[in-house]
Design a protein around this motif. Structure first.
Motif, PDB file in Angstrom:
ATOM      1  N   LEU A  61     -48.069 -50.221 -67.014  1.00 60.97           N
ATOM      2  CA  LEU A  61     -47.325 -50.625 -68.210  1.00 60.97           C
ATOM      3  C   LEU A  61     -45.894 -50.112 -68.074  1.00 60.97           C
ATOM      4  CD1 LEU A  61     -49.688 -49.634 -71.188  1.00 60.97           C
ATOM      5  CD2 LEU A  61     -49.456 -51.868 -70.077  1.00 60.97           C
ATOM      6  N   ASN A 100     -48.575 -56.485 -76.085  1.00 57.98           N
ATOM      7  CA  ASN A 100     -47.853 -57.139 -74.987  1.00 57.98           C
ATOM      8  C   ASN A 100     -48.748 -57.401 -73.786  1.00 57.98           C
ATOM      9  OD1 ASN A 100     -46.088 -54.445 -75.854  1.00 57.98           O
ATOM     10  ND2 ASN A 100     -45.056 -56.411 -76.197  1.00 57.98           N
ATOM     11  N   ARG A 101     -49.739 -56.533 -73.619  1.00 49.43           N
ATOM     12  CA  ARG A 101     -50.545 -56.598 -72.397  1.00 49.43           C
ATOM     13  C   ARG A 101     -52.034 -56.512 -72.713  1.00 49.43           C
ATOM     14  NH1 ARG A 101     -47.363 -54.701 -67.883  1.00 49.43           N
ATOM     15  NH2 ARG A 101     -49.163 -55.237 -66.598  1.00 49.43           N
ATOM     16  N   ASP A 158     -50.019 -51.937 -60.707  1.00 53.18           N
ATOM     17  CA  ASP A 158     -50.410 -52.467 -62.019  1.00 53.18           C
ATOM     18  C   ASP A 158     -50.181 -51.391 -63.082  1.00 53.18           C
ATOM     19  OD1 ASP A 158     -51.344 -54.348 -60.265  1.00 53.18           O
ATOM     20  OD2 ASP A 158     -53.455 -53.823 -60.501  1.00 53.18           O
ATOM     21  N   GLU A 213     -44.516 -50.659 -73.742  1.00 54.51           N
ATOM     22  CA  GLU A 213     -45.475 -51.768 -73.790  1.00 54.51           C
ATOM     23  C   GLU A 213     -46.784 -51.300 -74.418  1.00 54.51           C
ATOM     24  OE1 GLU A 213     -44.869 -55.220 -70.557  1.00 54.51           O
ATOM     25  OE2 GLU A 213     -45.626 -53.364 -69.691  1.00 54.51           O
ATOM     26  N   ILE A 237     -48.207 -62.474 -74.337  1.00 50.50           N
ATOM     27  CA  ILE A 237     -49.125 -61.543 -73.673  1.00 50.50           C
ATOM     28  C   ILE A 237     -49.161 -61.776 -72.168  1.00 50.50           C
ATOM     29  CG2 ILE A 237     -51.585 -60.974 -73.387  1.00 50.50           C
ATOM     30  CD1 ILE A 237     -50.966 -59.964 -76.015  1.00 50.50           C
ATOM     31  N   ARG A 238     -49.127 -60.655 -71.414  1.00 49.00           N
ATOM     32  CA  ARG A 238     -49.492 -60.734 -70.006  1.00 49.00           C
ATOM     33  C   ARG A 238     -50.879 -60.109 -69.887  1.00 49.00           C
ATOM     34  NH1 ARG A 238     -47.123 -57.474 -64.753  1.00 49.00           N
ATOM     35  NH2 ARG A 238     -48.678 -58.344 -63.341  1.00 49.00           N
ATOM     36  N   SER A 268     -56.897 -52.360 -73.734  1.00 45.17           N
ATOM     37  CA  SER A 268     -57.441 -52.042 -72.420  1.00 45.17           C
ATOM     38  C   SER A 268     -58.918 -51.706 -72.500  1.00 45.17           C
ATOM     39  CB  SER A 268     -56.665 -50.846 -71.844  1.00 45.17           C
ATOM     40  OG  SER A 268     -57.182 -50.492 -70.590  1.00 45.17           O
ATOM     41  N   CYS A 309     -50.886 -52.077 -74.915  1.00 44.64           N
ATOM     42  CA  CYS A 309     -51.944 -52.751 -74.160  1.00 44.64           C
ATOM     43  C   CYS A 309     -53.312 -52.582 -74.812  1.00 44.64           C
ATOM     44  CB  CYS A 309     -51.976 -52.154 -72.744  1.00 44.64           C
ATOM     45  SG  CYS A 309     -53.223 -52.868 -71.665  1.00 44.64           S
TER      46      CYS A 309
END
Lengths: 471, 160
Positions: A421, A343-344, A419, A425, A374-375, A429, A427
């Motif tokens: 999650l 998602n991220r 900022d 979510e 996606i963000r 990273s 991510c």
């Protein structure tokens, strides 16, 4: 007597040797940030003490600062108070501060080297566990807690037990240095030695593959030494190190004569012995993705999510830990890594937020769009990195692809600013820790390199960056 | 030093779960205590009693250098963490600030202690007595300097 580089720096900074390996060490550089310092300054005030060496102490704000528009006040009141407290403390005690509007503001471990505060052969401390980053310059750099921050502010010294020395050799030459990054090297090391493999030791990274790394790549490796349990991690300085620092703002006036001295002395003697040694060949390293809740729970991008017993190899505790991690991460054993949907995407942190990280990620992103589900955000490590990237047009590449381009700070590495999650979510990273809740309560973190994160943002799931067409 | 055991059967309990990042902005130690162990045990602050001990596996307190982690445990009432091993910065913070005692034991002792067991820790004898199970375990002696800092009541009271 022959010595390792770690021992040479240790001995050169010993003020008092109590015997049994305990020493009072002199500290050459002390970096301070807003989160682990307020109580230390309160302690100084309560005991009517001064900061002993204001000229060796530097401060910035990075952990909780918003990465949105900096012309607006900080909305979160507790963050605003912490930032104000640092401003007040630096003013009262006479410490140079790179504040939120300074062109030198940034993550403490990005700006130290960038400003030439970090020097080869020096001892560096900071109230942050990723202080080991500065070891990339051949410095002995330790993360400390707030009591020690106060002690160093007051005395410029720290009590330490001498670490054992641990040689980490990475042999060979990378064939694809775009896809096989410093992040993949350090994750591969931690995967093999474990999160406590380096307990009680300091690492010296050596070997052809380490020499070949750029300064920024060496910083990525040294940064995560703490994730392998080490107190510090360093690389002997060489021409790359000296060239990187030359001309930077805070280097000493006699820099060139210091370089001559460093060339002579800052290396491990030919026949010096390390207490431990570990060797890895770079040909055995492919892009890495963490699947669990500590950085050692990492696998090749070509692999499948392991079954707990397969991961634990007979260790009952490890098997339980793996089962818990899979539950938290909501992953099924046997799943291909490249089938994990995201998602991220977060590109940033003291591990991977420097210009080269952004340049390499931009090569993957250029001319493409991120997946609709996606963000994704890019958080440059410092204002200088941000400006340099913008001068190269990287901001436009990222924004055109759908990434958010933000202001510098620690950001989504540790979930102290807005900022974060949301629960559930997932991510990709470029940060350093995949602990439960690290990026926000219930958030799921997969540690990867910047190019892997960028590729995942485009596809919406993990992809082997070696198979991606860059044209 | 007597108290009951709160046991976590896991290794690598990191400082992000001992005190999650968002609470690092809190300056009031009693407020911090309300969020201790929140990352893995939301009920911790309800069940912990003054004088209790945490019992856990290897590499307790790994990760961030936040002194808020031992502070939050200390202000919750935890007097000692009994573990197979500790991460260095947590260990140091616990001792420097005199927040709690980091006590290392062999794996057998860790396995033997159950949730709720009454323990009596006697550091002068390097012993832990399990009053519930009527057993005695050895604790690893504190290194000399650490022992001196603990006896002095923290780093700032320690005179070499």
């Amino acid at each position: 007597m022959t010595k390792t580089l770690i021992e040479k720096i240790w001995d050169a900074h010993t003020v008092v040797d109590e015997g049994n390996g305990r020493s009072l060490l002199y500290v050459d550089r002390h970096m301070v940030h807003e989160v682990t310092s307020p109580q230390a300054f309160d302690g100084l005030r309560a005991n009517k003490r001064k900061v002993r060496r204001t000229d060796l102490t530097f401060a910035t704000m990075d952990h909780n600062v918003p990465t949105s528009n900096r012309s607006l006040p900080i909305v979160d009141q507790t963050s605003a108070m912490q930032v104000k407290a640092l401003e007040r403390n630096c003013k009262e005690f006479g410490i140079e501060l790179f504040d939120i509007n300074s062109p030198n503001q940034g993550i403490v471990h990005v700006i130290g080297p960038e400003l030439g505060i970090t020097l080869p052969g020096s001892t560096i401390v900071c109230g942050d566990s990723h202080t080991s980053t500065h070891g990339a310059f051949g410095a002995l750099a330790f993360g400390i807690g707030t009591s020690d921050v106060e002690h160093v502010l007051a005395t410029q010294c720290i009590w330490m037990e001498k670490p054992k020395t641990f040689e980490i050799r990475v042999e060979g030459k990378r064939r694809n240095s775009h896809a096989i990054t410093a992040k993949d090297i350090i994750l591969s090391i931690i995967k093999r030695i474990g999160t406590a493999g380096g307990t009680g030791t300091a690492f010296e990274y050596r070997g052809e593959a380490v020499s070949e790394l750029s300064m920024e790549q060496r910083m990525t490796i040294c940064n995560m030494s703490i994730e392998g349990g080490a107190r510090a991690g360093l690389v002997a300085p060489d021409e790359k190190t000296f060239d990187y620092l030359r001309g930077r703002r805070y280097i000493p006036e006699n820099y060139d004569s210091l370089v001559e001295d460093w060339k002579e002395n800052l290396k491990t003697d030919g026949n010096a012995r390390f207490d431990k040694s570990f060797t890895l060949h770079v040909d055995d390293i492919v892009p890495q993705v963490s699947w669990g809740t500590n950085p050692a729970m990492t696998i090749d991008v070509t692999g499948r999510i392991p079954f707990p017993d397969e991961y634990a190899k007979g260790n009952v505790e490890e098997e339980k830990a793996a089962a818990k991690a899979l539950q938290y991460m909501d992953l099924k054993p046997g799943t291909l890594v490249t089938e994990i949907e995201l998602n991220r995407v977060f590109i940033g942190s003291c591990t991977n937020s420097r210009l080269e990280d952004l340049t390499e990620a931009a090569k993957v992103v250029k001319g493409k769009k991120i997946s609709q589900k996606i963000r994704a955000m890019v958080v440059p490590g410092s204002q200088r990195v941000k400006k340099q990237a913008e001068d190269l047009g990287l901001d436009k590449i990222f924004k055109d692809a759908g990434f958010e381009w933000r202001e510098s700070g620690c950001s989504m590495c540790l979930g102290m600013n807005p900022d974060i999650l949301s629960a559930g979510e997932r991510c990709a990273s470029t940060s350093n820790r995949n602990f439960e809740g690290r990026q926000g309560a219930g958030g799921r973190t997969h540690l990867v390199s910047p190019v892997m994160a960028a590729a995942a943002a485009i596809k919406g799931h993990f992809v082997d960056v070696r198979e991606l067409d860059l044209n | 030093m007597k108290g009951s055991a709160i046991k976590y059967e896991r290794d690598n309990i990191d400082t992000d779960v001992i005190l999650p990042g968002p609470y690092l902005k809190i300056h009031d130690y009693n407020e911090l205590a309300k969020h201790a162990m929140e990352g893995i045990d939301k009920d911790f602050h309800k069940k912990v009693k003054p004088g209790d001990f945490i019992v856990a596996g290897r590499n307790f307190g790994c990760g961030s250098s936040r002194e808020h982690a031992p502070i939050a445990l200390s202000y919750s009432g935890i007097k000692a963490v009994v573990a197979i091993s500790f991460a260095r910065i947590f260990y140091r913070n616990a001792v420097d600030g005199a927040f709690l005692l980091p006590i290392e034991v062999e794996e057998d002792a860790y396995k033997d202690i159950s949730e709720g067991d009454q323990l009596d820790i006697e550091t002068s004898k390097n012993e832990i007595r399990n009053l519930t199970k009527n057993k005695t375990y050895k604790m690893k002696p504190f290194p000399e300097l650490i022992g001196k800092i603990i006896s002095a009541g923290g780093l700032f009271n320690y005179k070499p």
